[in-house]
Design a protein around this motif. Structure first.
Motif, PDB file in Angstrom:
ATOM      1  N   PRO A  31      28.478  41.670  27.015  1.00 44.78           N
ATOM      2  CA  PRO A  31      29.518  40.651  27.225  1.00 44.78           C
ATOM      3  C   PRO A  31      30.619  41.099  28.189  1.00 44.78           C
ATOM      4  O   PRO A  31      31.375  40.259  28.688  1.00 44.78           O
ATOM      5  N   ASP A  32      30.680  42.388  28.472  1.00 39.29           N
ATOM      6  CA  ASP A  32      31.727  42.877  29.388  1.00 39.29           C
ATOM      7  C   ASP A  32      31.252  42.945  30.841  1.00 39.29           C
ATOM      8  O   ASP A  32      31.882  43.581  31.677  1.00 39.29           O
ATOM      9  N   ARG A  33      30.147  42.271  31.160  1.00 42.27           N
ATOM     10  CA  ARG A  33      29.606  42.405  32.530  1.00 42.27           C
ATOM     11  C   ARG A  33      30.618  42.020  33.608  1.00 42.27           C
ATOM     12  O   ARG A  33      30.705  42.672  34.637  1.00 42.27           O
ATOM     13  N   LEU A  34      31.354  40.946  33.374  1.00 45.22           N
ATOM     14  CA  LEU A  34      32.287  40.513  34.425  1.00 45.22           C
ATOM     15  C   LEU A  34      33.359  41.564  34.681  1.00 45.22           C
ATOM     16  O   LEU A  34      33.682  41.873  35.829  1.00 45.22           O
ATOM     17  N   SER A  35      33.898  42.137  33.616  1.00 44.56           N
ATOM     18  CA  SER A  35      34.970  43.119  33.848  1.00 44.56           C
ATOM     19  C   SER A  35      34.400  44.389  34.481  1.00 44.56           C
ATOM     20  O   SER A  35      35.094  45.085  35.212  1.00 44.56           O
ATOM     21  N   ARG A  36      33.131  44.676  34.231  1.00 43.31           N
ATOM     22  CA  ARG A  36      32.557  45.902  34.805  1.00 43.31           C
ATOM     23  C   ARG A  36      31.970  45.689  36.199  1.00 43.31           C
ATOM     24  O   ARG A  36      32.014  46.587  37.038  1.00 43.31           O
ATOM     25  N   LEU A  37      31.378  44.519  36.409  1.00 45.73           N
ATOM     26  CA  LEU A  37      30.582  44.348  37.635  1.00 45.73           C
ATOM     27  C   LEU A  37      31.218  43.416  38.664  1.00 45.73           C
ATOM     28  O   LEU A  37      30.565  42.985  39.612  1.00 45.73           O
ATOM     29  N   VAL A  38      32.487  43.083  38.448  1.00 47.66           N
ATOM     30  CA  VAL A  38      33.212  42.345  39.484  1.00 47.66           C
ATOM     31  C   VAL A  38      34.317  43.267  39.986  1.00 47.66           C
ATOM     32  O   VAL A  38      35.072  43.823  39.198  1.00 47.66           O
ATOM     33  N   GLU A  44      37.487  43.496  42.817  1.00 47.92           N
ATOM     34  CA  GLU A  44      38.326  42.736  43.777  1.00 47.92           C
ATOM     35  C   GLU A  44      38.998  43.750  44.677  1.00 47.92           C
ATOM     36  O   GLU A  44      39.719  44.626  44.193  1.00 47.92           O
ATOM     37  N   GLU A  45      38.758  43.638  45.965  1.00 45.29           N
ATOM     38  CA  GLU A  45      39.303  44.638  46.885  1.00 45.29           C
ATOM     39  C   GLU A  45      39.497  44.026  48.266  1.00 45.29           C
ATOM     40  O   GLU A  45      38.604  43.329  48.755  1.00 45.29           O
ATOM     41  N   ALA A  46      40.635  44.303  48.884  1.00 47.04           N
ATOM     42  CA  ALA A  46      40.907  43.898  50.274  1.00 47.04           C
ATOM     43  C   ALA A  46      40.631  42.414  50.518  1.00 47.04           C
ATOM     44  O   ALA A  46      40.079  42.032  51.549  1.00 47.04           O
ATOM     45  N   GLY A  47      40.993  41.571  49.550  1.00 47.08           N
ATOM     46  CA  GLY A  47      40.840  40.129  49.732  1.00 47.08           C
ATOM     47  C   GLY A  47      39.424  39.628  49.536  1.00 47.08           C
ATOM     48  O   GLY A  47      39.078  38.521  49.963  1.00 47.08           O
ATOM     49  N   ARG A  88      33.122  51.621  40.129  1.00 49.97           N
ATOM     50  CA  ARG A  88      34.017  50.551  40.607  1.00 49.97           C
ATOM     51  C   ARG A  88      34.048  50.498  42.130  1.00 49.97           C
ATOM     52  O   ARG A  88      34.945  49.892  42.716  1.00 49.97           O
ATOM     53  N   ASN A  89      33.098  51.141  42.761  1.00 54.83           N
ATOM     54  CA  ASN A  89      33.094  51.289  44.206  1.00 54.83           C
ATOM     55  C   ASN A  89      32.165  50.232  44.826  1.00 54.83           C
ATOM     56  O   ASN A  89      30.931  50.330  44.716  1.00 54.83           O
ATOM     57  N   LEU A 132      41.339  46.015  62.263  1.00 52.64           N
ATOM     58  CA  LEU A 132      41.242  47.461  62.008  1.00 52.64           C
ATOM     59  C   LEU A 132      41.898  47.807  60.671  1.00 52.64           C
ATOM     60  O   LEU A 132      41.388  48.634  59.910  1.00 52.64           O
ATOM     61  N   GLU A 133      43.026  47.160  60.373  1.00 52.07           N
ATOM     62  CA  GLU A 133      43.719  47.447  59.114  1.00 52.07           C
ATOM     63  C   GLU A 133      42.890  47.027  57.902  1.00 52.07           C
ATOM     64  O   GLU A 133      42.839  47.726  56.900  1.00 52.07           O
ATOM     65  N   GLY A 134      42.229  45.879  58.025  1.00 51.52           N
ATOM     66  CA  GLY A 134      41.365  45.423  56.927  1.00 51.52           C
ATOM     67  C   GLY A 134      40.235  46.420  56.689  1.00 51.52           C
ATOM     68  O   GLY A 134      39.897  46.741  55.545  1.00 51.52           O
ATOM     69  N   ALA A 135      39.662  46.923  57.782  1.00 43.10           N
ATOM     70  CA  ALA A 135      38.580  47.900  57.655  1.00 43.10           C
ATOM     71  C   ALA A 135      39.109  49.184  57.029  1.00 43.10           C
ATOM     72  O   ALA A 135      38.439  49.811  56.188  1.00 43.10           O
ATOM     73  N   ALA A 136      40.334  49.577  57.400  1.00 41.72           N
ATOM     74  CA  ALA A 136      40.921  50.806  56.840  1.00 41.72           C
ATOM     75  C   ALA A 136      41.127  50.668  55.333  1.00 41.72           C
ATOM     76  O   ALA A 136      40.943  51.631  54.576  1.00 41.72           O
ATOM     77  N   ALA A 137      41.481  49.462  54.885  1.00 41.49           N
ATOM     78  CA  ALA A 137      41.649  49.243  53.437  1.00 41.49           C
ATOM     79  C   ALA A 137      40.313  49.463  52.729  1.00 41.49           C
ATOM     80  O   ALA A 137      40.248  50.061  51.649  1.00 41.49           O
ATOM     81  N   MET A 138      39.233  48.987  53.343  1.00 36.29           N
ATOM     82  CA  MET A 138      37.908  49.193  52.733  1.00 36.29           C
ATOM     83  C   MET A 138      37.497  50.666  52.805  1.00 36.29           C
ATOM     84  O   MET A 138      36.872  51.185  51.873  1.00 36.29           O
ATOM     85  N   ASP A 139      37.880  51.364  53.884  1.00 37.21           N
ATOM     86  CA  ASP A 139      37.604  52.807  53.966  1.00 37.21           C
ATOM     87  C   ASP A 139      38.249  53.529  52.782  1.00 37.21           C
ATOM     88  O   ASP A 139      37.623  54.372  52.138  1.00 37.21           O
ATOM     89  N   ARG A 140      39.522  53.191  52.523  1.00 37.83           N
ATOM     90  CA  ARG A 140      40.239  53.844  51.415  1.00 37.83           C
ATOM     91  C   ARG A 140      39.522  53.582  50.095  1.00 37.83           C
ATOM     92  O   ARG A 140      39.317  54.480  49.295  1.00 37.83           O
ATOM     93  N   HIS A 141      39.131  52.346  49.900  1.00 38.97           N
ATOM     94  CA  HIS A 141      38.433  51.994  48.654  1.00 38.97           C
ATOM     95  C   HIS A 141      37.136  52.806  48.522  1.00 38.97           C
ATOM     96  O   HIS A 141      36.854  53.381  47.469  1.00 38.97           O
TER      97      HIS A 141
END
Ligand SMILES: O=P(O)(O)OC[C@H]1O[C@H](O)[C@H](O)[C@@H](O)[C@@H]1O
Length: 503
Positions: A29-36, A38-41, A290-291, A273-282
């Motif tokens: 039942p916790d699939r949504l909290s584990r498998l969703v 949210e990052e960089a919009g 959670r990656n 470039l900034e959006g891509a950098a946010a994903m790099d950090r993630h």
């Protein structure tokens, strides 16, 4: 880790994945909290895949066994990760994520690009209204995607990307453009690609025929081989170089993105470039469970290696992202369509699936029959945006999104029909949904960086080098040989075809 540990990790995975998707939603039942995530919009929803809690643990163990974290550190540190060509892969440095000296080099090359754009805007090359971008593969697909997705309302330069050596492609651009107001950007990492150089020569001739006194004065070269561009005739001040360590299909962040920067304006390019950098950090910092790029790679491996899926379908429920499938075909298939490991050993399992796809809702009325009832299991990826790309009645965007979500739900749930098998839907068909807040430069930058890192993570799990592409060489070599009339070494069918066109 030893090969034995890696094989044991694969064996543990290959015996899993039998639970149905509906059963997984009941037992976890916790699939949504584990498998969703949210990052960089972007909302990455992996819940409708067969990635069970048990499988996820086993994939994390595989990542550890294959040295994934070390490989990722090596990528960002600018180490030689492209071992067959003895190079680093420094696309992350283009957006500020990398070794300080590489980042500094990339920044100074970006400054050079910005200065040239400023000069063009100030009409230093005369009044320019049209930009003819000539390049192929990685030197075309990325800029084309950016311009088509983001440049629709920009109202700046009218840019056309021409890649095919078929003269019909170039002629169509010639018909639309005024040579007196056109800038030609020749994009080629190597500056030797036959198609690009032939198209570039024809574009020069067209400028000349159109009365441009100094055709080379209208040419900008985007390349990692500036010497070759100079030799060809481009003035040094109009050469925008980028580093040899930036791979072709990873190069839209470099000067290869020049036409996109012209079409969007410099601020737009920087946000990308900034959006891509946010994903790099993630990608660097988020734990494995959670990656987003790593989870996506687990899902890719699950379907390719456990469920035996040979393809993956990708459907952009957004007209602005209609070129995303072709862009990703190169990124994924050229990077990971390999059969040997970094050490030259047979991989021993399926590598990149065939990436294919289209645009929703159009694709629903064409290929979705097979997805719902066909004999092939195709993991599907939906990409959509919460914010609309149009200003019409909001019913349009609502229809687009509800259709997208309905397809994922229908694929998973299916519907039995005991009386009429032709009307039964088996269900248990997986999908991933990527829901963007909006299609803007920052979010698209993050999305593309997500795909790059997912491709890298897949390669790390498989032990292959995603940064070379020797598979494309043999065909080029044979074309050169056929072009120069050397048919002796070839089969009778090929010889006869050549004879048929030679009159
Ligand atoms: O940028 P260029 O050197 O002209 O190369 C253009 C393209 O052609 C090659 O054959 C490769 O398959 C691609 O990875 C590359 O992007």
């Amino acid at each position: 880790m030893t090969d034995g540990t890696i094989e044991a990790a694969w064996k543990a995975i290959e015996g899993e994945g039998a639970d149905t998707l509906t059963a997984l939603f009941e037992t976890e039942p916790d699939r949504l909290s584990r498998l969703v995530v949210e990052e960089a919009g972007i909302r990455f929803d992996f819940a409708k895949t067969h990635l069970s809690r048990g499988l996820l643990d086993k994939f994390v163990a595989l990542a550890e066994a294959t040295g994934f974290a070390k490989a990722r550190d090596a990528l960002f540190a600018g180490e030689v990760v492209n071992t067959s060509e003895g190079r680093a892969a420094e696309h992350p440095a283009e957006r500020g994520s990398g070794a300080p000296d590489s980042v500094a080099r990339a920044r100074s090359l970006h400054q050079r690009m910005r200065a040239l754009i400023d000069a063009i805007e100030a009409e230093a090359m005369g009044p320019i209204a049209h930009v003819l971008h000539i390049g192929i593969g990685g030197s075309a697909l990325g800029p084309h995607l950016l311009i088509d997705a983001l440049g629709r309302d920009a109202d700046r330069y009218d840019v056309e990307v021409v890649s095919n050596v078929d003269g019909a492609a170039l002629e169509a651009a010639f018909r639309r453009f005024d040579p007196q107001a056109t800038l030609v950007a020749v994009a080629s990492k190597t500056f030797t690609t036959t198609e690009t150089m032939l198209n570039a020569r024809s574009a020069l001739a067209w400028l000349e025929e159109g009365g441009v006194e100094d055709p080379f004065g209208r040419v900008v070269a985007l390349t990692a081989a500036p010497d070759k561009a100079i030799e060809w005739g481009v003035d040094e001040t109009r050469i925008l170089p980028f580093g040899e360590s930036v791979g072709g299909r990873y190069s839209l962040w470099s000067s290869i993105g020049f036409p996109a920067a012209l079409a969007l304006g410099w601020d737009g390019f920087e946000s990308l470039l900034e959006g891509a950098a946010a994903m790099d950090r993630h990608f660097r910092l988020a734990p494995p469970t959670r990656n987003a790029p790593l989870l996506a790679a687990f899902v890719d491996r699950l379907y390719a290696n456990v469920k035996g899926c040979e393809t993956r379908g990708l459907f952009a429920y957004d007209e602005r992202l209609r070129l995303l499938p072709s862009y990703l075909q190169q990124l994924e298939m050229e990077s990971n369509g390999k059969s040997v490991t970094r050490d030259g050993q047979p991989v021993g399992r399926a590598t990149a699936p065939i990436t294919w796809g289209g645009v929703g809702t159009d694709a629903q009325h064409a290929v979705f029959q097979l997805l719902h009832q066909g004999t092939h299991l195709v993991p599907v990826e939906f990409i959509a945006s919460i914010e609309a790309g149009d200003t019409l009645d909001e019913a349009h965007h609502r229809q687009l999104l509800v259709n997208c979500f309905a397809q994922g739900a229908a694929l998973m749930a299916g519907r039995a029909n005991a009386e009429d098998p032709a009307r039964a839907y088996p269900g248990n068909r997986p999908s991933t949904t990527l829901l963007l807040d909006r299609v803007d430069p920052a979010t698209l930058g993050a999305l593309i960086a997500f795909y790059e890192h997912r491709t890298f993570a897949n390669a790390a799990l498989l032990g292959i080098n995603p940064f070379d592409q020797f598979g494309v060489e043999l065909g080029k070599e044979i074309a050169r040989s056929l072009d120069s009339g050397g048919t002796d070494a070839f089969d009778s069918s090929t010889k006869a075809l050549l004879a048929r066109i030679s009159g």
